[in-house]
Design a protein around this motif. Structure first.
Motif, PDB file in Angstrom:
ATOM      1  N   ASP A  21      35.735 -28.333  43.663  1.00  0.00           N
ATOM      2  CA  ASP A  21      35.819 -29.380  42.602  1.00  0.00           C
ATOM      3  C   ASP A  21      36.548 -28.531  41.542  1.00  0.00           C
ATOM      4  N   PRO A  23      36.640 -27.808  37.604  1.00  0.00           N
ATOM      5  CA  PRO A  23      35.641 -27.674  36.427  1.00  0.00           C
ATOM      6  C   PRO A  23      36.026 -28.682  35.455  1.00  0.00           C
ATOM      7  N   GLN A  24      35.236 -29.373  34.523  1.00  0.00           N
ATOM      8  CA  GLN A  24      35.498 -30.161  33.502  1.00  0.00           C
ATOM      9  C   GLN A  24      36.039 -29.656  32.434  1.00  0.00           C
ATOM     10  N   ASN A  25      35.774 -28.242  32.105  1.00  0.00           N
ATOM     11  CA  ASN A  25      36.294 -27.441  31.055  1.00  0.00           C
ATOM     12  C   ASN A  25      37.486 -26.879  31.007  1.00  0.00           C
ATOM     13  N   ARG A  26      38.602 -27.709  31.763  1.00  0.00           N
ATOM     14  CA  ARG A  26      39.855 -27.110  31.864  1.00  0.00           C
ATOM     15  C   ARG A  26      40.523 -27.904  30.909  1.00  0.00           C
ATOM     16  N   ASP A  46      41.201 -35.548  24.381  1.00  0.00           N
ATOM     17  CA  ASP A  46      40.250 -36.693  25.098  1.00  0.00           C
ATOM     18  C   ASP A  46      41.296 -37.322  25.897  1.00  0.00           C
ATOM     19  N   GLN A  48      41.890 -37.631  29.532  1.00  0.00           N
ATOM     20  CA  GLN A  48      41.137 -37.067  30.840  1.00  0.00           C
ATOM     21  C   GLN A  48      42.136 -37.059  32.179  1.00  0.00           C
ATOM     22  N   THR A  49      42.920 -37.935  32.346  1.00  0.00           N
ATOM     23  CA  THR A  49      43.432 -38.400  33.575  1.00  0.00           C
ATOM     24  C   THR A  49      45.081 -38.513  33.399  1.00  0.00           C
TER      25      THR A  49
END
Length: 148
Positions: A21, A23-26, A46, A48-49
């Motif tokens: 996975d 990480p979300q902190n990228r 903001d 995200q995708t």
């Protein structure tokens, strides 16, 4: 990396886990998605995708297509996701490319017919029959041009 339990027992990892996975902190960096460079670089937070990036920036390009007669046709291609960059995505947006794809399919049908039609092969191998066939085709073309 192997995981070990108490006592040093080896725990086998599942072979189907091929990707870790993210990480979300990228931070996602996006390059220029339009033909012209921006006057001032824009920092957007903001997103995200990839879909959000496409929705925000709305990348598109004007393309000039030239047909066999040399006539230029301008079309605008828009990109809403990564699939729009593929052959099907671009062709579905362009009337010019759709016409070319249809013409290509028709040519493939004609080639298939030429390869499999024994009567036609025989007619083309005989010089007199071939000349008669060419005359018939030429007269049909003329008739189609008159009725256009």
């Amino acid at each position: 990396m192997q995981e070990y339990g108490i006592g040093g027992n080896e725990v086998k990892t599942d072979a189907s886990e091929a990707f870790a996975d993210i990480p979300q902190n990228r931070t996602l960096m996006a390059e220029k998605l339009t033909k012209d460079a921006p006057v001032k670089p824009e920092i957007v937070h903001d997103l995200q995708t990839i879909e959000q990036i496409f929705a925000h920036f709305k990348p598109n390009i004007d393309i000039d297509f030239e047909d066999a007669d040399g006539v230029t046709r301008k079309e605008n291609l828009k990109f809403g996701n990564l699939g729009d960059f593929g052959t099907k995505g671009i062709t579905s947006q362009s009337e010019f490319l759709q016409d070319n794809a249809s013409q290509k399919e028709e040519y493939y049908k004609i080639i298939k017919q030429l390869k499999s039609n024994k009567i036609l092969k025989t007619a083309l191998s005989d010089p007199d029959a071939k000349a008669s066939l060419l005359d018939a085709l030429a007269s049909m073309i003329e008739e189609l041009k008159k009725n256009k």
